[in-house]
Design a protein around this motif. Structure first.
Motif, PDB file in Angstrom:
ATOM      1  N   VAL A  90       0.841  -1.202   0.000  1.00 60.00           N
ATOM      2  CA  VAL A  90       0.000   0.000   0.000  1.00 60.00           C
ATOM      3  C   VAL A  90       0.874   1.250   0.000  1.00 60.00           C
ATOM      4  O   VAL A  90       0.612   2.207  -0.741  1.00 60.00           O
ATOM      5  N   MET A  91       1.926   1.256   0.811  1.00 60.38           N
ATOM      6  CA  MET A  91       2.822   2.415   0.870  1.00 60.38           C
ATOM      7  C   MET A  91       3.519   2.651  -0.468  1.00 60.38           C
ATOM      8  O   MET A  91       3.637   3.793  -0.929  1.00 60.38           O
ATOM      9  N   GLY A  97       1.926   6.583  -6.722  1.00 57.10           N
ATOM     10  CA  GLY A  97       0.734   7.300  -7.168  1.00 57.10           C
ATOM     11  C   GLY A  97       0.820   8.793  -6.892  1.00 57.10           C
ATOM     12  O   GLY A  97       0.451   9.612  -7.741  1.00 57.10           O
ATOM     13  N   LEU A  98       1.308   9.158  -5.704  1.00 53.77           N
ATOM     14  CA  LEU A  98       1.460  10.583  -5.370  1.00 53.77           C
ATOM     15  C   LEU A  98       2.413  11.288  -6.332  1.00 53.77           C
ATOM     16  O   LEU A  98       2.130  12.377  -6.815  1.00 53.77           O
ATOM     17  N   ARG A  99       3.537  10.655  -6.592  1.00 56.89           N
ATOM     18  CA  ARG A  99       4.534  11.283  -7.460  1.00 56.89           C
ATOM     19  C   ARG A  99       4.042  11.390  -8.887  1.00 56.89           C
ATOM     20  O   ARG A  99       4.188  12.427  -9.531  1.00 56.89           O
ATOM     21  N   PHE A 108       6.715  19.056  -1.363  1.00 56.00           N
ATOM     22  CA  PHE A 108       6.265  18.004  -0.459  1.00 56.00           C
ATOM     23  C   PHE A 108       7.087  16.740  -0.670  1.00 56.00           C
ATOM     24  O   PHE A 108       7.511  16.099   0.301  1.00 56.00           O
ATOM     25  N   ILE A 109       7.319  16.371  -1.916  1.00 57.69           N
ATOM     26  CA  ILE A 109       8.125  15.186  -2.223  1.00 57.69           C
ATOM     27  C   ILE A 109       9.509  15.344  -1.608  1.00 57.69           C
ATOM     28  O   ILE A 109      10.036  14.416  -0.981  1.00 57.69           O
TER      29      ILE A 109
END
Length: 143
Positions: A90-91, A97-99, A108-109
């Motif tokens: 999941v992580m 997915g976020l990137r 934030f990254i």
């Protein structure tokens, strides 16, 4: 493939260190345009929170579980339990997915991934330390 019980700690060391290094590298490469005292402090906070509440506890929990195995030889993937593999999946999916989505800004990254990656890397180092202790202990007891 079955390995000695203590070798599971070495496998955990290698897996967590590699994951931590890669995530830290992503954050580090994103950092050049965002280096400020505030961002560096936020990265340290992210590191501390994950170390204290997630990865530090994870190292203790999995080291104890591995040491409690009665049989000396274990399947090599038993360095984790099923729940931990699911959390890792999941992580990883969420992080990629976020990137890729662009939902979060590059800043934030830089900040989050640097702190998170450093904490993951330290977890790997701690597994390595526990492996070293287990090997020395086994040598002292004549195993």
């Amino acid at each position: 493939m079955r390995v000695k019980r203590n070798t599971l700690l070495l496998i955990a060391c290698l897996v967590w260190s590699a994951a931590g290094f890669n995530i830290f590298r992503i954050g580090f490469l994103a950092y050049p345009g965002y280096v400020t005292l505030w961002n560096l402090l936020l990265s340290v906070v992210v590191f501390g929170v994950f170390q204290k509440f997630v990865f530090g506890k994870l190292v203790v929990k999995h080291t104890a579980r591995i040491k409690s195995y009665l049989e000396e030889r274990q399947f090599f993937l038993k360095f984790f339990d099923g729940k931990s593999f699911a959390i890792m999946a999941v992580m990883m999916t969420g992080g990629v997915g976020l990137r890729v989505s662009g939902i979060v800004p590059e800043q934030f990254i830089a900040v989050f991934y640097s702190g998170l990656g450093a904490s993951l890397f330290l977890a790997g180092i701690l597994f390595g330390r526990n492996y070293g202790k287990a090997v020395l202990s086994a040598a002292d007891s004549g195993k």
